[in-house]
Every structure is written in C-alpha cells, then in structure tokens.
Design a protein around this motif. Structure first.
Motif, PDB file in Angstrom:
ATOM      1  N   ILE A  32      10.540  -0.588 -48.512  1.00  0.00           N
ATOM      2  CA  ILE A  32      10.114   0.509 -47.624  1.00  0.00           C
ATOM      3  C   ILE A  32      10.581   1.845 -48.200  1.00  0.00           C
ATOM      4  N   HIS A  33       9.855   2.909 -47.825  1.00  0.00           N
ATOM      5  CA  HIS A  33      10.309   4.266 -48.162  1.00  0.00           C
ATOM      6  C   HIS A  33      10.153   5.161 -46.938  1.00  0.00           C
ATOM      7  N   GLU A  34      10.523   6.425 -47.108  1.00  0.00           N
ATOM      8  CA  GLU A  34      10.669   7.280 -45.931  1.00  0.00           C
ATOM      9  C   GLU A  34       9.354   7.668 -45.255  1.00  0.00           C
ATOM     10  N   VAL A  35       8.228   7.591 -45.979  1.00  0.00           N
ATOM     11  CA  VAL A  35       6.981   8.160 -45.442  1.00  0.00           C
ATOM     12  C   VAL A  35       6.258   7.205 -44.494  1.00  0.00           C
ATOM     13  N   THR A  36       6.205   5.928 -44.841  1.00  0.00           N
ATOM     14  CA  THR A  36       5.367   5.016 -44.064  1.00  0.00           C
ATOM     15  C   THR A  36       6.177   4.062 -43.182  1.00  0.00           C
ATOM     16  N   SER A  37       7.494   4.310 -43.070  1.00  0.00           N
ATOM     17  CA  SER A  37       8.306   3.402 -42.244  1.00  0.00           C
ATOM     18  C   SER A  37       8.737   3.940 -40.878  1.00  0.00           C
ATOM     19  N   PRO A  38       8.844   5.274 -40.660  1.00  0.00           N
ATOM     20  CA  PRO A  38       9.464   5.699 -39.388  1.00  0.00           C
ATOM     21  C   PRO A  38       8.723   5.207 -38.140  1.00  0.00           C
ATOM     22  N   GLN A  39       7.374   5.249 -38.175  1.00  0.00           N
ATOM     23  CA  GLN A  39       6.616   4.825 -36.996  1.00  0.00           C
ATOM     24  C   GLN A  39       6.724   3.318 -36.789  1.00  0.00           C
ATOM     25  N   VAL A  83      13.661  11.972 -44.508  1.00  0.00           N
ATOM     26  CA  VAL A  83      14.647  11.233 -45.317  1.00  0.00           C
ATOM     27  C   VAL A  83      15.861  10.857 -44.453  1.00  0.00           C
ATOM     28  N   ASP A  84      16.300  11.787 -43.586  1.00  0.00           N
ATOM     29  CA  ASP A  84      17.428  11.490 -42.685  1.00  0.00           C
ATOM     30  C   ASP A  84      17.065  10.373 -41.701  1.00  0.00           C
ATOM     31  N   THR A  85      15.805  10.371 -41.256  1.00  0.00           N
ATOM     32  CA  THR A  85      15.360   9.323 -40.328  1.00  0.00           C
ATOM     33  C   THR A  85      15.448   7.955 -40.989  1.00  0.00           C
ATOM     34  N   LEU A  86      15.108   7.898 -42.282  1.00  0.00           N
ATOM     35  CA  LEU A  86      15.211   6.628 -43.015  1.00  0.00           C
ATOM     36  C   LEU A  86      16.676   6.163 -43.072  1.00  0.00           C
ATOM     37  N   ILE A  87      17.569   7.120 -43.341  1.00  0.00           N
ATOM     38  CA  ILE A  87      19.002   6.777 -43.404  1.00  0.00           C
ATOM     39  C   ILE A  87      19.448   6.193 -42.059  1.00  0.00           C
ATOM     40  N   ASP A  88      19.089   6.883 -40.980  1.00  0.00           N
ATOM     41  CA  ASP A  88      19.482   6.422 -39.631  1.00  0.00           C
ATOM     42  C   ASP A  88      18.908   5.034 -39.330  1.00  0.00           C
ATOM     43  N   ASN A  89      17.609   4.878 -39.627  1.00  0.00           N
ATOM     44  CA  ASN A  89      16.946   3.608 -39.328  1.00  0.00           C
ATOM     45  C   ASN A  89      17.561   2.444 -40.106  1.00  0.00           C
ATOM     46  N   ILE A 144       0.362  -1.953 -47.851  1.00  0.00           N
ATOM     47  CA  ILE A 144      -0.005  -2.194 -46.451  1.00  0.00           C
ATOM     48  C   ILE A 144       0.134  -0.908 -45.643  1.00  0.00           C
ATOM     49  N   GLY A 145      -0.456  -0.886 -44.467  1.00  0.00           N
ATOM     50  CA  GLY A 145      -0.325   0.247 -43.560  1.00  0.00           C
ATOM     51  C   GLY A 145       0.937   0.112 -42.711  1.00  0.00           C
ATOM     52  N   THR A 146       1.184   1.140 -41.916  1.00  0.00           N
ATOM     53  CA  THR A 146       2.424   1.158 -41.135  1.00  0.00           C
ATOM     54  C   THR A 146       2.438   0.105 -40.021  1.00  0.00           C
ATOM     55  N   SER A 147       1.279  -0.197 -39.419  1.00  0.00           N
ATOM     56  CA  SER A 147       1.237  -1.273 -38.408  1.00  0.00           C
ATOM     57  C   SER A 147       1.652  -2.587 -39.048  1.00  0.00           C
ATOM     58  N   GLU A 148       1.255  -2.756 -40.321  1.00  0.00           N
ATOM     59  CA  GLU A 148       1.606  -3.983 -41.032  1.00  0.00           C
ATOM     60  C   GLU A 148       3.092  -3.987 -41.425  1.00  0.00           C
ATOM     61  N   VAL A 149       3.640  -2.804 -41.721  1.00  0.00           N
ATOM     62  CA  VAL A 149       5.087  -2.716 -41.960  1.00  0.00           C
ATOM     63  C   VAL A 149       5.819  -3.207 -40.711  1.00  0.00           C
ATOM     64  N   GLU A 150       5.301  -2.786 -39.567  1.00  0.00           N
ATOM     65  CA  GLU A 150       5.909  -3.208 -38.297  1.00  0.00           C
ATOM     66  C   GLU A 150       5.779  -4.731 -38.103  1.00  0.00           C
TER      67      GLU A 150
ATOM     68  N   THR B  34       6.222  10.490 -36.075  1.00  0.00           N
ATOM     69  CA  THR B  34       5.493   9.890 -34.951  1.00  0.00           C
ATOM     70  C   THR B  34       4.029   9.743 -35.358  1.00  0.00           C
ATOM     71  N   LYS B  35       3.217   9.131 -34.464  1.00  0.00           N
ATOM     72  CA  LYS B  35       1.802   8.936 -34.783  1.00  0.00           C
ATOM     73  C   LYS B  35       0.926  10.020 -34.138  1.00  0.00           C
ATOM     74  N   ASP B  36       1.522  10.998 -33.519  1.00  0.00           N
ATOM     75  CA  ASP B  36       0.755  11.936 -32.683  1.00  0.00           C
ATOM     76  C   ASP B  36       0.271  13.167 -33.435  1.00  0.00           C
ATOM     77  N   GLY B  37      -0.857  13.684 -32.978  1.00  0.00           N
ATOM     78  CA  GLY B  37      -1.292  15.028 -33.370  1.00  0.00           C
ATOM     79  C   GLY B  37      -1.905  15.148 -34.750  1.00  0.00           C
ATOM     80  N   PHE B  38      -2.326  14.037 -35.354  1.00  0.00           N
ATOM     81  CA  PHE B  38      -2.896  14.123 -36.704  1.00  0.00           C
ATOM     82  C   PHE B  38      -4.333  14.638 -36.712  1.00  0.00           C
ATOM     83  N   GLY B  39      -5.026  14.544 -35.558  1.00  0.00           N
ATOM     84  CA  GLY B  39      -6.447  14.901 -35.510  1.00  0.00           C
ATOM     85  C   GLY B  39      -6.733  16.328 -35.947  1.00  0.00           C
ATOM     86  N   LYS B  40      -5.849  17.230 -35.635  1.00  0.00           N
ATOM     87  CA  LYS B  40      -6.123  18.638 -35.979  1.00  0.00           C
ATOM     88  C   LYS B  40      -6.088  18.876 -37.489  1.00  0.00           C
TER      89      LYS B  40
END
Lengths: 466, 194
Positions: A32-39, A83-89, A144-150, B34-40
C-alpha cells in the motif's frame, strides 16, 4: 492438457468460485501507499471491522514525497496530510511502514523486489496499476482500486473474474543500443494501448530469458499500458540469483525448498493461450513515443503517421488532438528535435542498472547547457548503491544532480513537474496529457535514449553516440 | 452502495478514445483522504482554461448546456491508465449513474461497479448510433433485462454483466460484506495452504 504459468498460480489461490460471477482469490502480499489507501482504512473502520492479516501488508510513501530535502517537513499541506494519515493508519492497524526517512523507503514497485518481499508463485496486489512490475518474478501481480484495497484489508481476498491469457514471445538478439524499455514500447506500439485488455500476459522467448531481473521488471511494469491485467515471466536461475540473500528472501534449507518449488512455475508445453504473439528481437529499434498514450510510439528514426493513414473519423480526430497537444506535425521525424527536460526515474526505470546505463553514456562528458534534469533513484537503497559505485561522481562531473527517492515527475503529484509546453524525454510509463504537469509534453524512451538527449539537448539515436 | 435498476436519461456524448484516468481526474486532486467532492474536478483540464473555473472551454462537451443527464457515452477504451478509484468517485459525484462505451479498461470497470456506476459495453455500431442522436434524445438502461435502448429509434442492444455483479448492483450490496461472511472458508484455505 497442461497449464500456463498464470493458471498454475491462479488455480492454487482460488478460495471459491462464485457461480456466474468472479473468483474469490487469496492474496499473499499486499503493498500500500499513501494515495490509494486512506479511504480503504476509513472504510474498514466505518464497518467496525479489523484488518484480517496486517502482517501480509507492507506500506511505503512514494507518490507525494519531495525528492529534495526529505529531512524537512513536506511543504504542500495536502501532501503532508496524506503521508501523515498513512503513518497514523499503519500505526493504528499494525502495518509495517517504510515511510519517509526510513532506509528502505522508495517507490513501492522498486522496494518490494529489492527487499526480497516479491517472490515467485505469489499473488500480489497494490492500489497502483504498475503492480504488474512484480510479475517479473513469476508472480500474479496486478493493480486494484481502493474498494479492492478495502476488500483485501477485510479478508486478504479479492473478487476477480479470471482473465484470458496471452503469450508474447520475443526471440533472437537485440540490436546494439536497444534495451528492455524499447521492447515493451515496441510491443505496445504494435498492439495499441488497449491491445491486451482482458488478458494476463506472459512474456517468453530467448530475448526475455537473456534479460536481467531489473530489465524484466521494466517490461512487466508497462503491461498495463496495453490494457493487460498484468504481465509475468517464468522464474529461472536469473530470478533465483537476483533474490538470493535479499532481506526477506527465504534463507538456508528453506531457500533450497522454495527454489525447488519455484522451479515448477513454468507454462507446460501443451498449455493453450487465448492469443499468442511472436516478435523478432532484431526488428526492434530504440523507441520513442510521440503522442498522448503509450501506444503512440515508433522507432527513434521513424516518421509520424500521416492523417490520411487513419480511416476511422474518431481515430483521425484523436490523432489530430494528440498532435495538437504535443505540438507536432503528421509525417514529421522526431530526430534532432530540441527537448528541454530529461526525467530519469519512476517505477519503470529507476533501478541501479538504469543508473549504470546512463552513467556509461555520460561518463567524462557534459550535459547540454539547455537541458533541465530530474534524475531520481527509485529507493533509498538504489541511492545508496549509486554512491557505493561512485556513479554519483560521474553524474556530478557531467553537471547533473541526483535527487532523493520517490515517484517524482512521473505523475505531477509532488513538486517535480514539467512546465507547460515543454518537451521531456522521460523514462517513465505514461505520456498522457498533463501527466507530468499541466501542458507538459512527454516523450517516453529508454534510459539510453534519455542519456543521449541529456548530452545533445535533442532527440538522438543512441547508436550515433555508442 | 447505491442500487440501480432502470434509468431513462439524456446523455453526454464524449467522442474521445482512450480516455485515461489522468484526464478523468488529474493527479493533483488525489491528495484527498475521503471520497467526497471529486465531481467538481471531473475532466478538470479539459473543462477549464488554465485551471480557472471562470474560464470554461466552450468546445468541451461538459460545458455545452444542451448536453446533460445521468449517462456518459464515451468512445472506446474508456478509463485506461492509472488504477485510481478517484476516477469512478468523480464520475459518480458529478451525477453519472451509467457510462456507455464500446470498450472499457479492466480496472476502471471494476472500480465503477464497486461504486454503483454501471459500465455498459455496446458494439461499435451501436455506439455510433448513439453518437448520431440529438442532445434532447434519451437512452434507457434496464439492468434486470440487461438492455440499452435508444428511445427515439427503438434500437436496442443487450449488454453483458455476470449475475453476481448484477445482483449486487440491483440491490446495492457490496463485495466486502460477502467476503466478511466468508471468513471461515478463508481461514480453512490458509490452513490447507500453509
């Protein structure tokens, strides 16, 4: 009937086949990396669920990181927050993180193999389309997409429809000045940016067998650029020699047992592919792209297609759109055209061999005074090796600065961007509009062709320098 | 996940091939957590001059008032490139429920399905028929029947979707609930393959 390499690994990982639906496939290793994991982390938390197998996950920060002064806080507030969110997670959920400042930090597809985490026979996923890189070891690896990461967080499994299988055989000897990046750019130019959509590709043939592991990674890395779900190469002695002794590779008697098992990972002689393509290595020239998808590539000595060569109205319109964006004319040659930037880096070409190749060309020479450079190792380990071999001095003597590890100018997400309207010879993987920054004009090529432009300031056939 | 059964709507024709996810949502907008607000920011660099919301590009279809609706129709190989699910989030957040093309990139197709956006694959000929319609014409998509219809002409095509995904879309179920219920089978698999 025998099985393909892909089928051998896939079949072993199917936990359940849903009737008229996808397979539930077990995942051995999850990057995982910081961009596609937070959600995905917040999704798991919202469900009140736990990470099922956190020890099978490895995290790093690569997309957002600056490539200068990594000891200072990240300037961009949003990048820093991600990046900080990744550290916390990672802390909260017990995931191993090789973050900024860690000696193993780097681009996720560079560190996995170099640390010995990537191994033959594995299923590997990451929320990143260039995960196909790891297929070079004979693993099933895909983005994979983020739903798939989940999904993988929740169950260590993923729902996937079994793809069709394609084999691309490249036989013969490569011409002087032609390297693995040229092979993959040539393949994509032949079959188009969507030519392998729906397929998992196995690369085979004597030209592939002759390649080093790092060169194989470059090829598998760009499988997604022709739409493939992933790309793979059967493991062999080259694979085992590369892996032996790496940090997380098996050791001692376990190593011998594993090598015996991995040696069974090949396509049986009577296995069937849905599609098979044969390419002669000697047909491949140093390649360069001229358009806005990686399929729009040709020999560095080639001529851009004429408008009339397109029959379909939409295709014609798309070609004209690409030419306009790139500031090029149908029917022209690219050779000798001035460029302003050279980017050497990205998960495609930022490994030690890439730097050795470039150093071999620029040694004792000076870079063209008009060229701006972004020269970026893929990991802290690569950066360390560059110094250990003294390559940093060769670059410095040529007037070229080496930066710190990260994705850099591959994707216009961090500080490293190419200015609007300027050309960049880039060893990365995508020439999409705006990929390297709004209005940036990307010309994809090999590290050798990039090194040639570094010296001449122009699009150059490396064979004129060698 | 939102469920989807039937929809009749005007559509937005995007006559561009190989639309990559960098165009759908440029990388600089991926810094969200988050997943919100990307449409704009959907198609941001095709929509606006110099990233300036006060300067919409008149020749881009999303800026042409006569075109609107909940269906996006694009030329072949839609959604290629990066795996960013942010592309599906921006399409959904903008208000699209269906994307029609003659060919979808694999990862995008999965991402769309996982967010309640239905990717409908039609033949090249049918796609051309849709593109030939006027701005006020509508399309009807019936997921249960797996059909897409050009309402003005009555032309209809069947589209493919596996029955598992179809059930998920019709009912708004997601894969993760399914997988969470499979834990004992997954643990048994792990034990057998240690």
């Amino acid at each position: 009937m025998g099985k393909t390499l892909f089928e051998k690994i896939w079949d072993k990982h199917v936990v359940k086949q849903i009737e008229d639906g996808p397979s539930v496939v077990y995942i051995d290793k999850h990057f995982i990396h910081e961009v596609t994991s937070p959600q995905a982390f917040s999704g798991i938390e919202k469900r009140g669920a736990q990470l099922f197998r956190p020890k099978q996950i490895v995290a790093t920060a690569d997309h957002n990181v600056p490539t200068m002064h990594q000891e200072l806080p990240i300037k961009d507030a949003l990048s820093k927050f991600q990046v900080d969110t990744l550290i916390d997670n990672c802390k909260k959920h017990g995931v191993e993180l090789y973050g900024l400042g860690h000696k193993y930090q780097g681009i996720v597809h560079v560190i996995g193999p170099e640390l010995g985490i990537t191994q033959p026979g594995m299923t590997i996923v990451c929320g990143d389309s260039h995960t196909s890189t790891h297929g070079a070891f004979g693993s099933i690896a895909f983005g994979i997409g983020t739903s798939e990461v989940e999904m993988v967080f929740a169950s260590q499994c993923i729902m996937q429809t079994k793809p069709k299988v394609m084999r691309i055989n490249i036989d013969g000897a490569l011409k002087n000045g032609v390297v693995s990046k040229d092979i993959i750019l040539y393949i994509i130019a032949q079959i188009s940016a969507s030519g392998a959509t729906g397929y998992f590709v196995e690369y085979a043939g004597s030209a592939i067998r002759a390649l080093s592991m790092e060169a194989r990674m470059t090829i598998c890395n760009m499988s997604i650029e022709m739409g493939a779900r992933g790309g793979m190469i059967a493991p062999d002695q080259t694979t085992f020699d590369y892996m032996k002794g790496r940090l997380f590779a098996p050791q001692g008697t376990d190593w011998d047992k594993k090598v015996a098992a991995w040696s069974q990972l090949y396509t049986d002689a009577d296995a069937k592919f849905d599609v098979e393509i044969n390419i002669k290595a000697e047909d491949i020239d140093p390649m360069i792209t001229y358009g806005t998808n990686p399929g729009m590539g040709l020999s560095v000595r080639g001529i851009l297609p004429t408008i009339e060569s397109f029959n379909d109205a939409t295709e014609k319109q798309n070609y004209e759109k690409a030419l306009k964006y790139m500031g090029l004319t149908a029917g022209q040659s690219l050779l000798g055209m001035p460029v302003q930037n050279v980017f050497i880096g990205s998960c495609t070409n930022s490994r030690i061999e890439d730097f050795r190749l470039v150093a071999s060309i620029i040694k004792g020479k000076q870079k063209d005074p008009n060229i701006k450079t972004l020269i970026v190792p893929g990991s802290q380990e690569v950066a360390k090796q560059i110094k250990a071999e003294g390559l940093d001095k060769i670059f410095a003597d040529a007037g070229v600065e080496i930066r710190q590890a990260g994705c850099s100018a591959c994707l216009g997400m961090n500080e490293d961007k190419i200015p609007a309207g300027e050309y960049c010879i880039s060893t990365s993987n995508r020439n999409f509009e705006g990929r390297q920054g709004a209005g940036a004009r990307t010309l994809l090529a090999s590290p050798l062709t990039a090194a040639a432009a570094l010296l001449t300031g122009k699009i150059t056939d490396i064979r004129d320098i060698l | 996940m939102q469920s989807l059964q039937k929809i009749t709507s005007k559509f937005i024709p995007l006559r561009i091939e190989n639309v990559d996810t960098d165009q759908i949502i440029p990388a600089r907008f991926l810094k969200a957590t988050t997943k919100d607000g990307f449409g704009k920011n959907l198609f941001r660099d095709w929509r606006y001059e110099n990233d300036d919301e006060t300067k919409p590009k008149a020749d881009f279809v999303l800026n042409q008032k006569q075109y609107n609706g909940e269906i996006l129709v694009a030329a072949k190989n839609f959604g290629c490139g990066s795996s960013r699910e942010h592309a599906a989030w921006s399409i959904q957040d903008y208000g699209f429920k269906v994307v029609v093309s003659s060919f979808f990139a694999d990862i995008f197709k999965n991402n769309a399905l996982n967010n309640g956006v239905l990717p409908v694959t039609v033949s090249d000929a049918f796609l051309q028929q849709i593109f030939a319609q006027g701005a006020d014409d509508t399309l009807s998509v019936d997921l249960a029947a797996q059909t897409i219809t050009i309402d003005a002409t009555g032309a209809q095509e069947k589209f493919e979707i596996n029955s598992y995904k179809k059930t998920c879309m019709l009912n708004g179920y997601d894969d993760i609930d399914y997988l969470l219920n499979m834990k004992p089978e997954i643990e048994a698999y792990e034990k057998a393959n240690q």
